[in-house]
Scaffold this active site. Structure first.
Site, mmCIF file in Angstrom:
data_model
loop_
_atom_site.group_PDB
_atom_site.id
_atom_site.type_symbol
_atom_site.label_atom_id
_atom_site.label_comp_id
_atom_site.label_asym_id
_atom_site.label_seq_id
_atom_site.Cartn_x
_atom_site.Cartn_y
_atom_site.Cartn_z
ATOM 1 N N GLY A 13 0.964 -1.237 0.128
ATOM 2 C CA GLY A 13 -0.083 -0.090 -0.052
ATOM 3 C C GLY A 13 0.705 1.174 -0.065
ATOM 4 N N SER A 14 2.324 1.314 -0.284
ATOM 5 C CA SER A 14 2.792 2.626 -0.314
ATOM 6 C C SER A 14 2.591 3.529 -1.529
ATOM 7 C CB SER A 14 4.422 2.093 -0.337
ATOM 8 O OG SER A 14 4.740 1.677 -2.101
ATOM 9 N N ARG A 67 -15.014 -14.736 -10.496
ATOM 10 C CA ARG A 67 -14.334 -13.415 -10.392
ATOM 11 C C ARG A 67 -15.591 -12.174 -10.668
ATOM 12 N NH1 ARG A 67 -8.928 -14.910 -11.398
ATOM 13 N NH2 ARG A 67 -8.586 -12.745 -11.726
ATOM 14 N N MET A 92 -3.450 -6.947 -7.065
ATOM 15 C CA MET A 92 -2.735 -7.854 -7.740
ATOM 16 C C MET A 92 -3.700 -9.030 -8.559
ATOM 17 S SD MET A 92 0.109 -7.028 -7.908
ATOM 18 C CE MET A 92 1.231 -8.170 -8.212
ATOM 19 N N ARG A 93 -4.841 -8.487 -8.775
ATOM 20 C CA ARG A 93 -5.757 -9.432 -9.323
ATOM 21 C C ARG A 93 -5.992 -9.122 -10.888
ATOM 22 N NH1 ARG A 93 -7.568 -14.059 -7.180
ATOM 23 N NH2 ARG A 93 -9.633 -13.880 -8.072
ATOM 24 N N LEU A 95 -8.040 -8.047 -13.948
ATOM 25 C CA LEU A 95 -9.685 -7.649 -13.935
ATOM 26 C C LEU A 95 -10.363 -8.209 -15.219
ATOM 27 C CD1 LEU A 95 -9.153 -3.833 -13.670
ATOM 28 C CD2 LEU A 95 -9.283 -5.440 -11.814
ATOM 29 N N ASN A 109 -3.767 2.894 -13.395
ATOM 30 C CA ASN A 109 -3.062 1.874 -13.151
ATOM 31 C C ASN A 109 -1.637 2.318 -12.945
ATOM 32 O OD1 ASN A 109 -1.883 -0.727 -12.082
ATOM 33 N ND2 ASN A 109 -1.329 -1.075 -13.987
ATOM 34 N N HIS A 111 2.291 1.133 -12.985
ATOM 35 C CA HIS A 111 2.938 -0.264 -13.503
ATOM 36 C C HIS A 111 4.533 0.108 -13.348
ATOM 37 C CE1 HIS A 111 3.776 -3.928 -15.290
ATOM 38 N NE2 HIS A 111 4.859 -3.228 -16.045
ATOM 39 N N ASP A 147 -1.872 -4.227 -18.317
ATOM 40 C CA ASP A 147 -0.662 -3.208 -18.402
ATOM 41 C C ASP A 147 -0.775 -2.676 -19.626
ATOM 42 O OD1 ASP A 147 0.054 -3.839 -15.969
ATOM 43 O OD2 ASP A 147 1.321 -5.342 -16.365
HETATM 44 C C1 GRF Z 1 4.042 -1.290 -7.188
HETATM 45 O O1 GRF Z 1 5.494 -1.668 -7.734
HETATM 46 C C2 GRF Z 1 3.233 -0.925 -8.313
HETATM 47 O O2 GRF Z 1 3.724 -0.286 -9.335
HETATM 48 C C3 GRF Z 1 2.792 -2.274 -8.744
HETATM 49 O O3 GRF Z 1 2.576 -3.011 -7.446
HETATM 50 C C4 GRF Z 1 3.594 -2.366 -6.501
HETATM 51 C C5 GRF Z 1 2.715 -2.010 -5.443
HETATM 52 O O4 GRF Z 1 3.500 -1.570 -4.267
HETATM 53 N N1 GRF Z 1 1.615 -2.355 -9.582
HETATM 54 P P1 GRF Z 1 2.500 -0.696 -3.028
HETATM 55 O O5 GRF Z 1 1.584 -1.573 -2.535
HETATM 56 O O6 GRF Z 1 1.885 0.454 -3.693
HETATM 57 O O7 GRF Z 1 3.564 -0.435 -1.934
#
Ligand code: GRF
Length: 213
Positions: A13-14, A67, A92-93, A95, A109, A111, A147
């Site tokens: 979640g950073s 899903r 991380m799913r 869509l 998004n 990436h 992506d």
């Molecule tokens: C990040 O590198 C983002 O680009 C990718 O997943 C990672 C998530 O990191 N899609 P965080 O959970 O935001 O710290």
């Protein structure tokens, strides 16, 4: 009028935290009104809660292989919170067309590569293996293909001699934390891509190149 933003996360979640921090500025054009997480033990849940943001955990395991039903629950939570823009921040799913169609043109998004190079996972290791001299991150609109979709903003990061996957990832992440808030601000203000390059370039301590659109 600030735009109402929902953030989808799965883990650390950073990037969500970077958005939350940026959105504290009175003149930031967006409010983060909801975080949705599909992993009940994700560290990002506590981050959002500490920041006073409503968090909804919608564990995909509850829905088995369905899903679409999982995404329908996410969509309902977003609508209930009157979200206007969705940010995928380490969600991380994959869509399905349901959520992509429901939020087309309103879903961003981030990436960790300079798309179209290195879509998918393990981008930093792949960048090192390919020997590229520039790596970075991209904010783009979400379309049907993973992506892909119109690029709103990019920040480039040099690959330095001796870089490891971890050191490169850390340097790219610093740029993600600058780029996503800047790209969202421009998007929410109706100027997709306009502010992001300047912000990333000015704020960057390394000699990076940044490009928008
Ligand atoms: C990040 O590198 C983002 O680009 C990718 O997943 C990672 C998530 O990191 N899609 P965080 O959970 O935001 O710290």
């Amino acid at each position: 009028m600030k735009r109402r933003v929902g953030v989808l996360i799965s883990g650390r979640g950073s990037n969500m935290a970077a958005l939350l921090y940026a959105a504290r500025a009175p003149n930031y054009p967006a409010d983060i009104v909801l975080a949705v997480c599909n992993q009940p033990h994700a560290p990002g849940i506590a981050l959002a809660a500490e920041a006073g943001v409503a968090v909804t955990v919608i564990d995909h395991r509850r829905f088995g292989k369905d899903r679409a039903a999982h995404e329908a629950a996410i969509d309902a939570a977003l609508r209930e919170a009157r979200v206007e823009i969705v940010c995928l921040a380490g969600y991380m799913r994959l869509l399905t067309p349901f959520l992509v169609t429901a939020w087309r043109g309103h879903m961003l998004n981030i990436h960790p590569s300079l798309l179209p190079a290195f879509p998918g996972l393990h981008t930093h290791a792949r960048a090192l293996a390919a020997g590229v001299k520039l790596h970075g991150c991209t904010v783009h609109l979400v379309t049907d293909t993973v992506d892909e979709g119109p690029i709103l903003a990019q920040a480039a990061v040099p690959v330095l001699p001796g870089d490891t996957e971890a050191s490169l990832a850390a340097r790219v992440l610093m740029q993600e934390h600058r780029l996503f808030p800047a790209a969202l601000a421009a998007f929410a203000a109706g100027r997709p891509g306009a502010a992001a390059s300047a912000d990333a370039a000015l704020a960057n301590p390394l000699p990076i190149a940044a490009a928008v659109e």
